[in-house]
Scaffold this active site. Structure first.
Site, PDB file in Angstrom:
ATOM      1  N   LYS A 140      55.666  39.512  48.186  1.00 55.44           N
ATOM      2  CA  LYS A 140      55.125  40.857  48.415  1.00 55.44           C
ATOM      3  C   LYS A 140      56.020  41.908  47.774  1.00 55.44           C
ATOM      4  O   LYS A 140      55.535  42.891  47.205  1.00 55.44           O
ATOM      5  CB  LYS A 140      55.006  41.113  49.917  1.00 55.44           C
ATOM      6  CG  LYS A 140      54.546  42.530  50.267  1.00 55.44           C
ATOM      7  CD  LYS A 140      54.383  42.719  51.763  1.00 55.44           C
ATOM      8  CE  LYS A 140      53.936  44.152  52.070  1.00 55.44           C
ATOM      9  NZ  LYS A 140      53.662  44.349  53.515  1.00 55.44           N
ATOM     10  N   HIS A 269      25.183  11.454  28.166  1.00 61.74           N
ATOM     11  CA  HIS A 269      24.701  12.556  28.990  1.00 61.74           C
ATOM     12  C   HIS A 269      24.570  12.141  30.457  1.00 61.74           C
ATOM     13  O   HIS A 269      23.563  12.402  31.114  1.00 61.74           O
ATOM     14  CB  HIS A 269      23.380  13.105  28.450  1.00 61.74           C
ATOM     15  CG  HIS A 269      23.479  13.622  27.048  1.00 61.74           C
ATOM     16  ND1 HIS A 269      24.261  14.708  26.703  1.00 61.74           N
ATOM     17  CD2 HIS A 269      22.943  13.171  25.892  1.00 61.74           C
ATOM     18  CE1 HIS A 269      24.180  14.918  25.401  1.00 61.74           C
ATOM     19  NE2 HIS A 269      23.387  13.994  24.883  1.00 61.74           N
TER      20      HIS A 269
END
Length: 507
Positions: A140, A269
């Site tokens: 922070k 595929h």
């Protein structure tokens, strides 16, 4: 706020001491005071390096069996004080709190403890409190504090200390803070998942291994893979794995896991265009390729047996993108490496996630992976005509394949060889016709072949078309209000049909 800031003191609180000696030696060389507590302090002192006990700073010992060590204003005040705010600095002076502008934390191994199968109390004790609080406080206040929240950052920290001689820029501090919040968010996600225990009351997905792909599904799309492929494969050769490769590899892994006997599969595929089980890898490869030698071009190959030289020589006759196997003979590997871009993967294990997730609309859809695989004992004969042992083997084989084929799906099999499949059609009849046309195109004899359907037949037309093509046995889930029509057709034409009671849609 200084863009470039010299580190004046460091706080180190780590679970693992691996690599810490290099860090503290460097800090000592730079003359940076070190604060620490517990086992970390003992470790540093044994290195012959001076360390300031946190207990002397706070005037409190480590209490509650080590649960509370650093949770004190004299620790967090030194981390959270804003150096550009005069009131903060005056309070530091008033309460005799030293500025702490380098924090190094290695959290308790919560995730590893859960995976080890430890009991609940052991798991709970590995929920880090002070460490998480230190990381969040330092991150922070990154404008003034450098936070190192992972051992993976030690080398980067050493480079920074070397090049900056104890200084860190604002940009560097912010990058370390970003990683710190990555660490804490992942840690909290794993704790939540432990307490949620698979109830799925919320979806927490945290994967810190990001792998940038060449592109996504198409070249104009950005693509990233989040995960650790090294757990599954060792890449022995070839170019970088692409987005589409990954989808085909995932489909291939799921499909091959269904088979115990020697099996080869060719995927395109996400669907199998060739698949066969035989006694020898070479025979399995030859039969799989015969299923559709055209679609095999540029496909993904997978087998559950090591690739020998003879098989490698035959495989090398065609162009394919990827091959996956649990092993390769030296000669086979030499042959397969002749194509510089060919991706050769050594499979370590099959370990797919228990749940699948995909985006839909403005949210996500989660479901359990389809683990149902119906063997012979789950197949209920519903026709007067029974099934032979050979037909049963083929029906089980076909049902495994159709489970991994895009819906609407039909699969035709004979002698444990995929003859053809109809995939992704809007009508089951279209899928059947596609599979029959394809099989005949490659000169397969459909007489006495079997058919698998991923869902029930709404009408009898499908079994009629199949029967006219020579198919003598059918496996399907059943469940249509008009099931009896399909059963009656089979009874009147000498066909056998079994129901599994389980649908395998795959969209």
């Amino acid at each position: 706020m200084a863009l470039k800031k010299k580190i004046s003191s460091a706080l180190i609180s780590v679970y693992s001491k691996e690599g810490v000696d290099n860090i503290v030696n460097k800090l000592n060389t730079l003359g940076i005071p070190i604060y620490s507590t517990g086992g970390t302090r003992d470790f540093i002192e044994k290195l012959g390096i001076s360390v300031n006990p946190v207990e002397e700073l706070t005037s409190y010992p480590s209490i509650l069996g080590g649960r509370v060590k650093t949770l004190h204003p004299k620790v967090f005040g030194g981390i959270l004080a804003r150096r550009e705010v005069g009131a903060d600095l005056r309070q530091l002076e008033e309460y005799e709190i030293p500025e702490i502008d380098l924090v190094i934390v290695d959290l308790y191994p919560f995730e590893d403890t859960v995976q080890s199968g430890a009991d609940e109390q052991a798991v709970i004790e590995k929920i880090d409190i002070g460490g998480i609080a230190l990381i969040r406080a330092a991150a922070k206040n990154y404008k003034d504090v450098l936070i190192v929240a992972s051992r993976q950052q030690y080398a980067e920290l050493l480079d920074l200390l070397d090049s900056g001689k104890g200084e860190a820029s604002l940009e560097e501090r912010k990058l370390f803070a970003r990683e710190a919040f990555n660490v804490t968010s992942h840690y909290d996600a794993e704790i939540f998942k432990y307490f949620d225990a698979g109830q799925d009351t919320a979806l927490k997905v945290s994967e810190r291994n990001a792998r940038k792909l060449r592109y996504g599904e198409n070249p104009h799309q950005r693509g990233i893979f989040f995960g650790n492929l090294d757990e599954l494969f060792e890449q022995l050769h070839g170019k970088e794995i692409s987005y589409n490769n990954l989808l085909d590899i995932d489909a291939a892994m799921g499909l091959i896991s269904e088979f115990e006997e020697t099996t080869f599969a060719i995927l395109k595929h996400n669907n199998a265009c060739g698949l066969a089980s035989r006694d020898r890898p070479l025979d399995a490869w030859t039969a799989a390729l015969a299923g559709d030698p055209v679609s095999a071009f540029g496909g993904v190959l997978i087998t559950n047996r090591p690739v020998d030289q003879a098989t490698g020589e035959e495989m090398n006759r065609i162009f394919f993108e990827v091959v996956i196997a649990p092993g390769y003979e030296d000669k086979a590997l030499e042959i397969l490496k002749q194509k510089k871009n060919r991706i050769i993967l050594l499979q370590k294990k099959i370990s797919l996630s228990e749940k699948t997730i995909r985006t839909a609309l403005n949210g996500l859809i989660l479901q359990e992976r389809d683990h149902a695989t119906e063997t012979g004992k789950y197949m209920k004969t519903v026709t007067r005509q029974g099934i032979s042992d050979r037909q049963l083997e083929d029906l089980v084989f076909a049902n495994k394949v159709v489970k991994h084929t895009k819906s609407n799906a039909i699969v035709l099999v004979k002698d444990k060889q995929l003859l053809a499949s109809g995939t992704g059609q809007t009508s089951r009849v279209d899928a059947l016709r596609q599979s029959i046309d394809k099989a005949l195109h490659f000169n397969f004899d459909l007489q006495d072949a079997v058919m698998a359907s991923d869902a029930f037949f709404p009408f009898a037309d499908s079994v009629e078309i199949a029967g006219n093509a020579g198919i003598t046995a059918v496996v399907q889930p059943g469940g249509s209000v008009r099931d009896q029509e399909s059963i009656d057709y089979c009874d009147n034409h000498g066909m056998a049909m079994v129901f599994t009671g389980i649908r395998h849609f795959k969209h």
